[in-house]
Motif scaffolding. Structure first.
Motif, PDB file in Angstrom:
ATOM      1  N   LEU A 238       2.904 -19.748 -11.089  1.00 58.73           N
ATOM      2  CA  LEU A 238       2.805 -18.429 -11.689  1.00 58.73           C
ATOM      3  C   LEU A 238       1.737 -17.519 -11.687  1.00 58.73           C
ATOM      4  O   LEU A 238       1.836 -16.220 -11.857  1.00 58.73           O
ATOM      5  CB  LEU A 238       3.139 -18.502 -13.319  1.00 58.73           C
ATOM      6  N   GLY A 239       0.417 -17.960 -11.083  1.00 53.85           N
ATOM      7  CA  GLY A 239      -0.535 -17.412 -11.011  1.00 53.85           C
ATOM      8  C   GLY A 239      -0.510 -16.023 -10.156  1.00 53.85           C
ATOM      9  O   GLY A 239      -1.363 -15.184 -10.296  1.00 53.85           O
ATOM     10  N   GLU A 240       0.337 -16.237  -9.022  1.00 52.02           N
ATOM     11  CA  GLU A 240       0.247 -15.126  -7.930  1.00 52.02           C
ATOM     12  C   GLU A 240       0.888 -14.039  -8.355  1.00 52.02           C
ATOM     13  O   GLU A 240       0.996 -12.903  -7.919  1.00 52.02           O
ATOM     14  CB  GLU A 240       0.840 -15.530  -6.626  1.00 52.02           C
ATOM     15  N   HIS A 241       1.958 -13.833  -9.417  1.00 56.02           N
ATOM     16  CA  HIS A 241       2.560 -12.876  -9.846  1.00 56.02           C
ATOM     17  C   HIS A 241       1.774 -11.987 -10.848  1.00 56.02           C
ATOM     18  O   HIS A 241       1.215 -12.646 -11.699  1.00 56.02           O
ATOM     19  CB  HIS A 241       3.699 -13.404 -10.877  1.00 56.02           C
TER      20      HIS A 241
ATOM     21  N   ALA B 214      -2.259  -2.309 -14.761  1.00 54.22           N
ATOM     22  CA  ALA B 214      -1.929  -3.731 -14.170  1.00 54.22           C
ATOM     23  C   ALA B 214      -2.998  -5.001 -14.723  1.00 54.22           C
ATOM     24  O   ALA B 214      -3.833  -4.693 -15.163  1.00 54.22           O
ATOM     25  CB  ALA B 214      -2.417  -3.713 -12.562  1.00 54.22           C
ATOM     26  N   SER B 215      -2.179  -6.037 -14.721  1.00 48.57           N
ATOM     27  CA  SER B 215      -3.029  -7.187 -15.062  1.00 48.57           C
ATOM     28  C   SER B 215      -2.453  -8.499 -14.138  1.00 48.57           C
ATOM     29  O   SER B 215      -1.391  -8.596 -14.081  1.00 48.57           O
ATOM     30  CB  SER B 215      -2.779  -7.308 -16.787  1.00 48.57           C
TER      31      SER B 215
ATOM     32  N   THR C 209      -2.114 -12.582 -13.790  1.00 50.78           N
ATOM     33  CA  THR C 209      -1.539 -13.767 -14.693  1.00 50.78           C
ATOM     34  C   THR C 209      -2.597 -14.897 -14.486  1.00 50.78           C
ATOM     35  O   THR C 209      -2.710 -15.560 -13.482  1.00 50.78           O
ATOM     36  CB  THR C 209      -0.083 -14.111 -14.255  1.00 50.78           C
ATOM     37  N   THR C 210      -2.863 -15.530 -15.850  1.00 50.69           N
ATOM     38  CA  THR C 210      -3.561 -16.543 -15.749  1.00 50.69           C
ATOM     39  C   THR C 210      -2.769 -17.678 -16.306  1.00 50.69           C
ATOM     40  O   THR C 210      -1.676 -17.429 -16.865  1.00 50.69           O
ATOM     41  CB  THR C 210      -4.884 -16.430 -16.413  1.00 50.69           C
ATOM     42  N   LEU C 211      -3.464 -18.728 -16.337  1.00 46.34           N
ATOM     43  CA  LEU C 211      -2.710 -20.031 -16.921  1.00 46.34           C
ATOM     44  C   LEU C 211      -2.557 -19.612 -18.577  1.00 46.34           C
ATOM     45  O   LEU C 211      -1.733 -19.858 -19.110  1.00 46.34           O
ATOM     46  CB  LEU C 211      -3.406 -21.366 -16.995  1.00 46.34           C
ATOM     47  N   GLU C 212      -3.514 -18.578 -19.130  1.00 40.47           N
ATOM     48  CA  GLU C 212      -3.386 -18.179 -20.270  1.00 40.47           C
ATOM     49  C   GLU C 212      -2.218 -17.381 -20.759  1.00 40.47           C
ATOM     50  O   GLU C 212      -1.521 -17.590 -21.576  1.00 40.47           O
ATOM     51  CB  GLU C 212      -4.618 -17.318 -20.716  1.00 40.47           C
ATOM     52  N   ASP C 213      -1.844 -16.490 -19.688  1.00 42.16           N
ATOM     53  CA  ASP C 213      -0.708 -15.867 -19.780  1.00 42.16           C
ATOM     54  C   ASP C 213       0.594 -16.518 -19.824  1.00 42.16           C
ATOM     55  O   ASP C 213       1.449 -16.223 -20.113  1.00 42.16           O
ATOM     56  CB  ASP C 213      -0.679 -14.516 -18.620  1.00 42.16           C
ATOM     57  N   VAL C 214       0.498 -17.557 -18.685  1.00 40.08           N
ATOM     58  CA  VAL C 214       1.551 -18.318 -18.727  1.00 40.08           C
ATOM     59  C   VAL C 214       1.832 -18.960 -20.033  1.00 40.08           C
ATOM     60  O   VAL C 214       3.292 -19.101 -20.430  1.00 40.08           O
ATOM     61  CB  VAL C 214       1.458 -19.512 -17.569  1.00 40.08           C
ATOM     62  N   PHE C 215       0.884 -19.541 -20.807  1.00 38.88           N
ATOM     63  CA  PHE C 215       1.172 -20.230 -21.945  1.00 38.88           C
ATOM     64  C   PHE C 215       1.541 -19.217 -23.025  1.00 38.88           C
ATOM     65  O   PHE C 215       2.436 -19.602 -23.767  1.00 38.88           O
ATOM     66  CB  PHE C 215      -0.417 -21.006 -22.189  1.00 38.88           C
TER      67      PHE C 215
ATOM     68  N   ALA D  77       7.232  -1.304 -21.052  1.00 39.15           N
ATOM     69  CA  ALA D  77       7.863  -2.138 -20.180  1.00 39.15           C
ATOM     70  C   ALA D  77       6.824  -2.835 -19.585  1.00 39.15           C
ATOM     71  O   ALA D  77       5.858  -2.478 -19.131  1.00 39.15           O
ATOM     72  CB  ALA D  77       8.799  -1.172 -19.246  1.00 39.15           C
ATOM     73  N   LEU D  78       7.169  -3.906 -19.510  1.00 43.81           N
ATOM     74  CA  LEU D  78       6.257  -5.086 -18.901  1.00 43.81           C
ATOM     75  C   LEU D  78       7.068  -5.536 -17.638  1.00 43.81           C
ATOM     76  O   LEU D  78       7.980  -6.130 -17.640  1.00 43.81           O
ATOM     77  CB  LEU D  78       6.128  -6.376 -19.691  1.00 43.81           C
ATOM     78  N   ILE D  79       6.353  -4.886 -16.317  1.00 47.83           N
ATOM     79  CA  ILE D  79       7.219  -5.129 -15.113  1.00 47.83           C
ATOM     80  C   ILE D  79       6.462  -6.142 -14.504  1.00 47.83           C
ATOM     81  O   ILE D  79       5.067  -6.371 -14.112  1.00 47.83           O
ATOM     82  CB  ILE D  79       7.050  -3.722 -14.345  1.00 47.83           C
TER      83      ILE D  79
END
Ligand code: ADP
Ligand code: MG
Length: 336
Positions: free
Chosen positions: A222-225, A294-295, A297-303, A264-266
């Motif tokens: 997920l990190g590359e998104h 823009a932001s 995605t880190t594992l934090e976001d994934v979580f 909106a979160l794109i």
């Protein structure tokens, strides 16, 4: 080594554990990660035979925890969220009591307690009353109790909760040391902790398993998104219409902000930067963009994404489907 099949736990009408399926292989450190209330403690209490399940089965080393609790429990040491410490006992007395309960033979008891005390570094406080110990030391006494008998699997429920940073580092070192000879399963609501010590992460949200992989793979998956957040003076349907013409978008989440504007979160497809396209698309539609940022995605976001919202990223859903299919294939193979 451990197999959890279709585990369900209901408290009244509340579904605390919702059809969990997973396997634990030996020699690794597993992390149950999820926010408070996710069902981690309930799952651990069922796995260790402290609590009955509403549905489903748990096998420990091939033994059903409900049908053969004694055999199954021999393989496990457990440090519950609230360790059952007896405050008026000394550390040594408590460990002797715990060793007896675990059925460790009298002849071996003294040596083994001493060995465990040295391992978790509590030898110097063995004659102190537990009630006079700091939280950090109490946690180590709880850990000593779990390690007594040197079971193959050690299960620790939030082992570092309530500890100060120095004690947390010490407990983590201890867990790593234990993992050299034991399979360790720990739970935590803190991502950084699980990422640091675990080889494999099981993310649990609202009683469901939403991801199961190595920390590296979860991040890679997920990190590359990247995501772009926009705020626009338009209705959700207008926003979707405008974004339809923009290439490189994986999916969109829209929140209405009460009045006219929407956020909106794109989610961009891998390796895409769609900000310029978004800007031009809104400009040519004559809709004012109030924010565009823009932001990564880190594992934090994934979580956060997996546990705070009900949305599971497509990549993970696919992954879960693949896992299920693999399991089906394995089960079919077993039938032959
Ligand atoms: P976690 O350990 O991940 O914080 P728990 O397993 O303790 O989660 O709790 C999962 C859910 O079940 C929570 O919503 C909690 O309020 C509920 N719950 C836990 N224990 C009980 C209980 N004994 N009776 C009723 N509800 C409970
Ligand atoms: Mg808990």
């Amino acid at each position: 080594m451990i197999e959890v099949r279709n585990l369900v736990k209901k408290y009244g009408n509340h579904l605390a554990v919702d059809h969990l399926n997973f396997k634990i292989e030996s020699g690794r450190i597993y992390g149950f990660l999820g926010p408070n209330g996710a069902g981690k403690s309930t799952t651990m209490n069922i796995m260790t035979g402290y609590l009955g399940a509403t549905e489903g089965e748990v096998f420990i080393g091939g033994h059903n925890i409900l049908k053969e609790p004694e055999e199954a429990k021999k393989h496990i040491g457990y440090l519950p969220e609230q360790p059952p410490l007896y405050m008026d006992m000394t550390v040594r007395e408590y460990l002797e009591f715990a060793a007896e309960l675990k059925g460790i033979k009298k002849a071996k008891r003294e040596d083994e307690i001493t060995e465990v005390e040295k391992l978790v570094k509590i030898k110097d406080v063995e004659h102190r009353l537990i009630k006079n110990l700091s939280k950090g030391y109490r946690q180590r006494v709880g850990l000593a109790q779990a390690v007594l008998g040197f079971p193959e699997i050690i299960i620790l429920d939030e082992p570092s909760v309530g500890l100060d940073p120095k004690q947390i580092i010490e407990i983590r070192e201890l867990i790593r040391k234990l993992a050299k000879k034991h399979t360790v399963i720990l739970s935590s609501h803190i991502l950084a902790e699980v990422r640091e010590v675990c080889d494999h992460i099981l993310i649990i949200s609202k009683g469901k398993l939403v991801a199961s992989d190595t920390p590296e793979n979860l991040e890679r998956l997920l990190g590359e998104h990247n995501t772009v957040e926009i705020e626009a003076d338009a209705s959700p349907s207008d926003i979707r219409l405008v974004l339809k013409s923009v290439p490189g978008i994986e999916r969109i989440e829209i929140k209405e902000n009460g009045e006219e504007a929407c956020t909106a979160l794109i989610h961009e497809k891998k390796g895409q930067d769609v900000r310029g396209h978004i800007f031009r698309a809104f400009a040519s539609a004559g809709i004012p963009l109030l924010t565009l940022k823009a932001s990564g995605t880190t594992l934090e976001d994934v979580f956060m994404e997996l546990t705070q919202k009900d949305i599971i990223p497509e990549a993970l859903t696919k992954k879960a489907e693949e896992l299920e299919q693999e399991e089906e294939v394995q089960e079919d193979a077993g039938d032959l």
